[in-house]
Design a protein around this motif. Sequence first.
Motif, mmCIF file in Angstrom:
data_model
loop_
_atom_site.group_PDB
_atom_site.id
_atom_site.type_symbol
_atom_site.label_atom_id
_atom_site.label_comp_id
_atom_site.label_asym_id
_atom_site.label_seq_id
_atom_site.Cartn_x
_atom_site.Cartn_y
_atom_site.Cartn_z
ATOM 1 N N LEU A 33 7.894 -14.117 11.135
ATOM 2 C CA LEU A 33 7.029 -14.912 10.268
ATOM 3 C C LEU A 33 6.873 -14.211 8.930
ATOM 4 N N ILE A 34 6.723 -15.013 7.881
ATOM 5 C CA ILE A 34 6.376 -14.445 6.583
ATOM 6 C C ILE A 34 5.199 -15.204 6.004
ATOM 7 N N ILE A 35 4.318 -14.486 5.352
ATOM 8 C CA ILE A 35 3.164 -15.069 4.676
ATOM 9 C C ILE A 35 3.450 -15.002 3.180
ATOM 10 N N VAL A 36 3.449 -16.165 2.537
ATOM 11 C CA VAL A 36 3.989 -16.283 1.183
ATOM 12 C C VAL A 36 2.972 -16.904 0.245
ATOM 13 N N GLU A 37 2.858 -16.336 -0.940
ATOM 14 C CA GLU A 37 2.084 -16.942 -2.018
ATOM 15 C C GLU A 37 2.988 -17.903 -2.779
ATOM 16 N N ASP A 38 2.598 -19.171 -2.824
ATOM 17 C CA ASP A 38 3.382 -20.183 -3.520
ATOM 18 C C ASP A 38 3.069 -20.092 -5.006
ATOM 19 N N ALA A 39 3.894 -19.360 -5.712
ATOM 20 C CA ALA A 39 3.737 -19.141 -7.145
ATOM 21 C C ALA A 39 5.047 -19.543 -7.826
ATOM 22 N N PRO A 40 5.063 -19.605 -9.181
ATOM 23 C CA PRO A 40 6.335 -19.914 -9.850
ATOM 24 C C PRO A 40 7.488 -19.055 -9.347
ATOM 25 N N GLN A 41 7.210 -17.771 -9.114
ATOM 26 C CA GLN A 41 8.138 -16.918 -8.378
ATOM 27 C C GLN A 41 7.434 -16.505 -7.096
ATOM 28 N N PRO A 42 7.700 -17.183 -5.984
ATOM 29 C CA PRO A 42 6.956 -16.938 -4.750
ATOM 30 C C PRO A 42 7.014 -15.467 -4.342
ATOM 31 N N ARG A 43 5.922 -15.015 -3.739
ATOM 32 C CA ARG A 43 5.788 -13.607 -3.365
ATOM 33 C C ARG A 43 5.517 -13.502 -1.879
ATOM 34 N N VAL A 44 6.276 -12.641 -1.195
ATOM 35 C CA VAL A 44 6.045 -12.378 0.218
ATOM 36 C C VAL A 44 4.902 -11.371 0.330
ATOM 37 N N VAL A 45 3.789 -11.828 0.894
ATOM 38 C CA VAL A 45 2.613 -10.983 1.021
ATOM 39 C C VAL A 45 2.679 -10.142 2.295
ATOM 40 N N ALA A 46 3.263 -10.700 3.340
ATOM 41 C CA ALA A 46 3.404 -9.957 4.602
ATOM 42 C C ALA A 46 4.626 -10.465 5.351
ATOM 43 N N THR A 47 5.259 -9.557 6.070
ATOM 44 C CA THR A 47 6.430 -9.889 6.884
ATOM 45 C C THR A 47 6.200 -9.396 8.308
ATOM 46 N N ILE A 48 6.415 -10.297 9.254
ATOM 47 C CA ILE A 48 6.267 -9.986 10.678
ATOM 48 C C ILE A 48 7.626 -10.234 11.333
ATOM 49 N N ALA A 49 8.180 -9.217 11.959
ATOM 50 C CA ALA A 49 9.495 -9.340 12.595
ATOM 51 C C ALA A 49 9.385 -8.921 14.049
ATOM 52 N N GLY A 50 9.739 -9.824 14.929
ATOM 53 C CA GLY A 50 9.632 -9.533 16.351
ATOM 54 C C GLY A 50 8.214 -9.212 16.771
ATOM 55 N N GLY A 51 7.247 -9.819 16.099
ATOM 56 C CA GLY A 51 5.841 -9.613 16.422
ATOM 57 C C GLY A 51 5.214 -8.404 15.763
ATOM 58 N N LYS A 52 5.989 -7.609 15.036
ATOM 59 C CA LYS A 52 5.464 -6.416 14.385
ATOM 60 C C LYS A 52 5.210 -6.684 12.906
ATOM 61 N N LEU A 53 4.082 -6.235 12.414
ATOM 62 C CA LEU A 53 3.788 -6.308 10.986
ATOM 63 C C LEU A 53 4.572 -5.191 10.307
ATOM 64 N N VAL A 54 5.672 -5.556 9.665
ATOM 65 C CA VAL A 54 6.588 -4.547 9.131
ATOM 66 C C VAL A 54 6.495 -4.400 7.615
ATOM 67 N N GLN A 55 5.779 -5.318 6.968
ATOM 68 C CA GLN A 55 5.628 -5.215 5.519
ATOM 69 C C GLN A 55 4.330 -5.902 5.120
ATOM 70 N N LEU A 56 3.507 -5.206 4.323
ATOM 71 C CA LEU A 56 2.246 -5.763 3.860
ATOM 72 C C LEU A 56 2.076 -5.404 2.388
ATOM 73 N N ALA A 57 2.062 -6.432 1.546
ATOM 74 C CA ALA A 57 1.973 -6.212 0.103
ATOM 75 C C ALA A 57 0.563 -6.385 -0.442
ATOM 76 N N ASP A 58 -0.349 -6.910 0.368
ATOM 77 C CA ASP A 58 -1.722 -7.165 -0.106
ATOM 78 C C ASP A 58 -2.685 -6.888 1.037
ATOM 79 N N GLN A 59 -3.452 -5.810 0.925
ATOM 80 C CA GLN A 59 -4.360 -5.428 1.995
ATOM 81 C C GLN A 59 -5.540 -6.385 2.171
ATOM 82 N N ARG A 60 -5.712 -7.314 1.232
ATOM 83 C CA ARG A 60 -6.789 -8.281 1.373
ATOM 84 C C ARG A 60 -6.577 -9.176 2.604
#
Length: 380
Positions: free
Chosen positions: A350-377
Amino acid sequence: MSLHITGGTVLTAALTRADLVTDGSSIAALDASPPAGALRLDATGLLVLPGMVDCHGDAFERHIMPRPRVSFDIDLALRDADRAMLSCGITTAFHGVTWSWEPGLRGAGNARRLVEAIARLGPELGADTRFHLRHETFNLDAEAEIIEWLQAGRVGVLAFNDHTGGILKETTRPDKVAKMVERTGLSHADFMALAQNAHDRGDDVPESVARLAKASLAAGIPTLSHDDMSPDMRRWYRSLGVTVAEFPMDEATAREAVAHDEATVFGAPNVVRGGSHTGCPAAEDMVGKRLCTILASDYYYPALLLAPFMLARNGTASFPEAWRLVSEAPAEALGLADRGVIAPGRRADLIIVEDAPQPRVVATIAGGKLVQLADQRLLA
C-alpha cells in the motif's frame, strides 16, 4: 505488526472513504475494528492506493554505473535503488538488467553478480525485488547458463531483446556509439568488431530464442518480447508462448497484441514527457486507444507515480483505470495474483499519497511493513 489506516480515500473498485486494517503481511479488512496494539496511520485528506508493480525498471543500471566506466558495489546499488523506488511508491520491482555479448555494464559478470546479490539481499530490501533478465538474443553463448537459472527459479522475468542490428546501423551516429563503447571499456574498433561477430551468428538466433522460451514457460516464468517491430514479429513470439509485448514499435503491432488479449507495456516517462524521445508511439495516445495495458518506470522511477495522475487529469482514463496500469495489470501479466489491488487476503502493499500537482508518497507499506515514512504527522 498490524496497521490501522484511518481517514483516507481508498482505491478499491472506485475511490471511497474507508479505514483499512492489515494483519501481518496481508490486508485483513476494510472498515473493521483493529486488533490491540495496531499502529495507527492517519491518512485524512490522502489517497490509499495499491503499491505499484514495476515490470521493467532499467534505471537500476545508473545506480551501478552513474557515469561511463565509474562503477559501484552491487549491494550498495541495490540498497540505494530500493530507497529510491519506495519513495516513488514501487513495492514490487523487476530490475531490468541486460546480459549482452558485450563486456562491462551489460556483460556476464555484472548479470551474475546481480542475480546473486538479489537472492542474498532480497529479505532486507523494502520492495519485493526480482531479476528481470533482458537477454540479448545474439548472446548465444549465454543460453545454457540462462536455462540453468530459469530451472533454478533465479529469474523473475525473461525478456528477449535485440539491439545488435541497431548498433551496427548507428555508424552514422558516432555520439550514440561512443556511449555504448564507454560502458564496455573497449576501444571503438574492438567494440564494432565484437558487434559484427555477434551479428554474423544471426542464423542461430531463432532456434536459441525458441529453446529459451520453452524453458522459461516450463519453469513458470513470464516471458516478454522487447521492441516488437511488426505484427509479424509479435505473431512469431506468440507462437513461442511469449504473450507480453514490451514497447511495441508501432500502433499496428500494439493492435496485433491487444486483439489477442496480450499485455502491452509502454513507458511512464513517455506519458510524463508528452511522447517518446525515440519516435515510437506516444504512450498516452496508446492508453486512450486502449492499446497500452501496462505502464513501466523504464528509465525513470518517479514517472511511474506521476503518469496515472496525468492520464486522469487529462481525461485519457479514469483514475482507477489509470492506476490499474501500474498495479493490477502488471501483477496479472506476471502471474502475481496476490497483489495489485486492495482487498481482504491480498498482500499488504500500500502507498499513502498526497494528491498534488506532483503527487508525493507520504508512506509506503510493503508486505505489511511500514518501510518508508515521509511525514510523521501520520503517526499523530
